[in-house]
Design a protein around this motif. Structure first.
Motif, mmCIF file in Angstrom:
data_model
loop_
_atom_site.group_PDB
_atom_site.id
_atom_site.type_symbol
_atom_site.label_atom_id
_atom_site.label_comp_id
_atom_site.label_asym_id
_atom_site.label_seq_id
_atom_site.Cartn_x
_atom_site.Cartn_y
_atom_site.Cartn_z
ATOM 1 N N GLY A 146 -6.346 19.085 31.753
ATOM 2 C CA GLY A 146 -6.922 17.770 31.482
ATOM 3 C C GLY A 146 -7.611 17.166 32.685
ATOM 4 N N VAL A 147 -8.205 17.985 33.538
ATOM 5 C CA VAL A 147 -8.947 17.507 34.710
ATOM 6 C C VAL A 147 -10.373 18.014 34.609
ATOM 7 N N THR A 148 -11.193 17.620 35.558
ATOM 8 C CA THR A 148 -12.588 18.039 35.561
ATOM 9 C C THR A 148 -12.739 19.381 36.268
ATOM 10 N N THR A 149 -13.792 20.086 35.895
ATOM 11 C CA THR A 149 -14.088 21.358 36.564
ATOM 12 C C THR A 149 -14.430 21.139 38.029
ATOM 13 N N THR A 150 -15.038 19.980 38.320
ATOM 14 C CA THR A 150 -15.379 19.671 39.719
ATOM 15 C C THR A 150 -14.126 19.595 40.579
ATOM 16 N N MET A 151 -13.057 19.019 40.045
ATOM 17 C CA MET A 151 -11.810 18.946 40.811
ATOM 18 C C MET A 151 -11.233 20.340 41.048
ATOM 19 N N VAL A 152 -11.272 21.183 40.020
ATOM 20 C CA VAL A 152 -10.754 22.543 40.183
ATOM 21 C C VAL A 152 -11.545 23.286 41.256
ATOM 22 N N ASP A 153 -12.876 23.170 41.223
ATOM 23 C CA ASP A 153 -13.705 23.843 42.220
ATOM 24 C C ASP A 153 -13.441 23.295 43.621
ATOM 25 N N SER A 154 -13.222 21.979 43.707
ATOM 26 C CA SER A 154 -12.946 21.371 45.011
ATOM 27 C C SER A 154 -11.619 21.870 45.586
ATOM 28 N N VAL A 155 -10.584 21.913 44.751
ATOM 29 C CA VAL A 155 -9.283 22.412 45.212
ATOM 30 C C VAL A 155 -9.379 23.886 45.584
ATOM 31 N N LEU A 156 -10.106 24.673 44.777
ATOM 32 C CA LEU A 156 -10.252 26.095 45.072
ATOM 33 C C LEU A 156 -10.957 26.319 46.394
ATOM 34 N N ALA A 157 -11.974 25.506 46.688
ATOM 35 C CA ALA A 157 -12.689 25.650 47.954
ATOM 36 C C ALA A 157 -11.773 25.388 49.144
ATOM 37 N N ARG A 158 -10.859 24.429 49.009
ATOM 38 C CA ARG A 158 -9.928 24.148 50.094
ATOM 39 C C ARG A 158 -8.882 25.254 50.209
ATOM 40 N N LEU A 159 -8.455 25.830 49.083
ATOM 41 C CA LEU A 159 -7.492 26.929 49.134
ATOM 42 C C LEU A 159 -8.090 28.188 49.757
ATOM 43 N N GLN A 160 -9.384 28.340 49.638
ATOM 44 C CA GLN A 160 -10.034 29.523 50.199
ATOM 45 C C GLN A 160 -10.080 29.496 51.721
ATOM 46 N N ASP A 161 -9.702 28.374 52.336
ATOM 47 C CA ASP A 161 -9.629 28.290 53.799
ATOM 48 C C ASP A 161 -8.272 28.730 54.343
ATOM 49 N N ALA B 30 1.884 23.420 50.921
ATOM 50 C CA ALA B 30 2.767 22.260 51.102
ATOM 51 C C ALA B 30 2.329 21.403 52.284
ATOM 52 N N MET B 31 1.628 21.971 53.232
ATOM 53 C CA MET B 31 1.178 21.228 54.409
ATOM 54 C C MET B 31 -0.208 20.626 54.220
ATOM 55 N N CYS B 32 -0.861 20.909 53.089
ATOM 56 C CA CYS B 32 -2.195 20.365 52.836
ATOM 57 C C CYS B 32 -2.085 18.960 52.241
ATOM 58 N N ALA B 33 -3.069 18.113 52.537
ATOM 59 C CA ALA B 33 -3.068 16.721 52.050
ATOM 60 C C ALA B 33 -3.724 16.664 50.680
ATOM 61 N N PHE B 34 -3.003 17.116 49.664
ATOM 62 C CA PHE B 34 -3.494 17.081 48.296
ATOM 63 C C PHE B 34 -2.956 15.844 47.587
ATOM 64 N N ALA B 35 -3.782 15.287 46.713
ATOM 65 C CA ALA B 35 -3.295 14.245 45.818
ATOM 66 C C ALA B 35 -2.397 14.891 44.761
ATOM 67 N N ARG B 36 -1.749 14.028 43.941
ATOM 68 C CA ARG B 36 -0.784 14.546 42.976
ATOM 69 C C ARG B 36 -1.445 15.502 41.994
ATOM 70 N N GLU B 37 -2.572 15.116 41.406
ATOM 71 C CA GLU B 37 -3.246 15.976 40.453
ATOM 72 C C GLU B 37 -3.786 17.232 41.135
ATOM 73 N N GLU B 38 -4.285 17.080 42.345
ATOM 74 C CA GLU B 38 -4.811 18.239 43.072
ATOM 75 C C GLU B 38 -3.711 19.230 43.395
ATOM 76 N N ARG B 39 -2.516 18.735 43.690
ATOM 77 C CA ARG B 39 -1.417 19.646 43.998
ATOM 78 C C ARG B 39 -1.000 20.434 42.751
ATOM 79 N N ILE B 40 -1.093 19.806 41.581
ATOM 80 C CA ILE B 40 -0.794 20.526 40.342
ATOM 81 C C ILE B 40 -1.827 21.625 40.118
ATOM 82 N N VAL B 41 -3.091 21.314 40.341
ATOM 83 C CA VAL B 41 -4.155 22.321 40.201
ATOM 84 C C VAL B 41 -3.939 23.456 41.198
ATOM 85 N N ALA B 42 -3.571 23.120 42.440
ATOM 86 C CA ALA B 42 -3.324 24.146 43.452
ATOM 87 C C ALA B 42 -2.176 25.056 43.036
ATOM 88 N N GLY B 43 -1.126 24.472 42.448
ATOM 89 C CA GLY B 43 -0.015 25.302 41.989
ATOM 90 C C GLY B 43 -0.418 26.247 40.875
#
Length: 481
Positions: A164-179, A127-140
């Motif tokens: 309905g998103v790209t694999t690149t976006m999923v990998d990008s969000v996952l990399a940020r969640l791993q921190d 909730a404290m991360c600066a995710f865009a709307r689609e990125e926050r859905i992927v993070a959830g």
């Protein structure tokens, strides 16, 4: 020869497994939790059954004790199952009694604050991360796919296609969640989990990456191959191994995953004043039900014989009587088997596992006059509280290993305990081979083969002598530095 019909009488014996007999056999092997649930279902199904009042809840004081008739119980040492002619029962159902440890003192865990779960801990950080709307859905979605150990259970391609998103976006969000904390969460494999923790400590150099890519060799303790692949000497490899052992392979397991079920012993064993042992059943594991005799009498008088309602009432009474007798017989059988086990394993209770006696089902069955299958069902999923801890009844039944001097045999559990003690007391320069263990055991009067020692050692996850020597020397050099 002429053929003809004739009438012939013949007498024979046969064993018929009635549904009630099969149910009695099933009740004998049920653990107390399943037994309480079964009895509660019977209470809900049968109008002539109700919960028995529990001691100290005040419900029993409201009943007329003079009209209560008790079904013959197993004696003073085992609670009897009573049949009460009046309606009503204890306050609280059997479901409330499952896992309950009594009304006295309360359960401290029930009053404590609920520990933070892994999901709540990570959701607060997301909730404290600066995710865009689609990125926050992927993070959830990634958060929802985590298992209890903190590993991601969803594939990036499948998740991207479903959202309905790209694999690149999923990998990008996952990399940020791993921190996020704890380090190592949102990993997709054990190697990645350890890499994330080492990267946070700034210790993920090329040699460590190579070591993590060859965890199978590390599990086999193939240190020579690892030194060659990583390009390091033995001292550096020992340090790298020590760093990996200090990591947490399951970072999510430190959070509350729900209360684990506790073991409630079915039998309590305590020292008796005369020097023996007092064996009694744990009343918390014995469901008590009442048969409402007055309700049956009133309804039976009002319903004529031969009608459908009277047949149902008689069937309920028969089932209720059978249930009380089956529960009483189950209690008697468990107590009888437990007393015989305590009698035969007296030395274990006094002096520990080194004096555990070899025992099989036939010995106990012959001593108490029952069949082996009955003893086997009684000892399944039943536990005994002793001064040395809680043990499953099956624990006391072990195979016999012959004595080298022709005397009494030794329990296999005793031999395993001795092997564990010998390997645990080894020094780097005094590691025992399987042959040396065999010689030591034979000197102690235990006639055992080398392959049996190897089998017991592997079952206890004790490495071979070569591996133990290598590990002990490496740990000794690391301690010296």
């Amino acid at each position: 020869m002429a053929l003809g019909a004739r009438l012939q009488l013949r007498q024979s014996q046969s064993l018929v497994m009635t549904p009630q007999l099969m149910q009695s056999i099933r009740l004998l092997q049920l653990p107390h939790g399943d037994l309480l649930r079964f009895v509660e279902e019977e209470v809900e199904r049968n109008p002539l059954l109700c919960d028995a009042p529990r001691p100290g809840d005040g419900a029993g004081e409201r009943h007329d004790e003079e009209t209560a008739t008790a079904v013959p119980g197993p004696g003073a040492d085992a609670p009897s199952i009573k049949s009460h002619p009046t309606g009503g029962g204890g306050s609280g159902t059997l479901r409330q009694r499952i896992g309950e440890r009594g009304d006295q003192g309360g359960d401290i865990e029930a009053f404590g604050a609920r520990a933070e779960s892994l999901h709540d801990h990570l959701a607060r950080q997301i909730a404290m991360c600066a995710f865009a709307r689609e990125e926050r859905i992927v993070a959830g979605e990634l958060l929802g796919s985590l298992d209890a150990n903190g590993y991601v259970g969803a594939e990036a391609e499948d998740l991207a296609e479903r959202l309905g998103v790209t694999t690149t976006m999923v990998d990008s969000v996952l990399a940020r969640l791993q921190d996020l904390e704890p380090a190592g969460v949102f990993a997709r494999s054990l190697g990645e989990c350890l890499s994330l923790q080492l990267a946070q400590r700034n210790r993920l150099d090329p040699a460590m990456r190579t070591l993590l890519a060859n965890l199978a060799l590390l599990a086999r303790r193939d240190f020579a191959a690892l030194r060659r692949l990583c390009g390091v000497d033995e001292a550096d490899l020992v340090d790298m191994h020590a760093e990996i052992r200090a990591l947490d392979p399951k970072p999510g397991s430190r959070f509350d995953g729900g209360a684990s079920p506790s073991i409630v012993p079915d039998v309590d064993v305590s020292p008796a004043p005369d020097g023996g042992w007092h064996v009694e059943l744990n009343p918390e594991t014995l469901p008590a039900v009442l048969v409402d005799q007055i309700y049956y009498t009133r309804v039976a008088d009002a319903v004529p014989r031969g009608c459908e309602g009277r047949a149902f009432l008689d069937e309920c009474m028969q089932n209720a009587t059978w249930l009380t007798r089956s529960l009483d017989q189950r209690a008697r059988t468990i107590l009888k088997v437990a007393r015989e086990i305590v009698r035969l394993q007296d030395r274990f209770l006094l002096d520990g596992v080194a004096h555990l006696r070899p025992l099989n089902l036939r010995t106990v069955a012959q001593a108490i006059g029952m069949h082996e299958s009955t003893v086997s069902r009684v000892t399944a999923n039943k536990y005994m509280m002793t001064p040395r801890g809680v043990f499953e009844l099956k624990y006391f039944f072990t195979v016999s290993i012959p004595a080298s001097d022709g005397g009494d045999g030794h329990s296999a559990e005793t031999v395993r305990h001795r092997i564990r003690a010998m390997t645990g007391a080894e020094t780097p320069d005094g590691v025992l081979s399987d042959d040396a263990i065999v010689q030591t055991l034979r000197a102690e009067g235990i006639d055992i083969a080398r392959r049996t020692v190897a089998k017991y050692r592997e079952a206890m996850n004790i490495p071979s002598s070569v591996t133990r020597r290598r590990e002990k020397k490496a740990l000794a050099r690391a301690a010296e530095r």
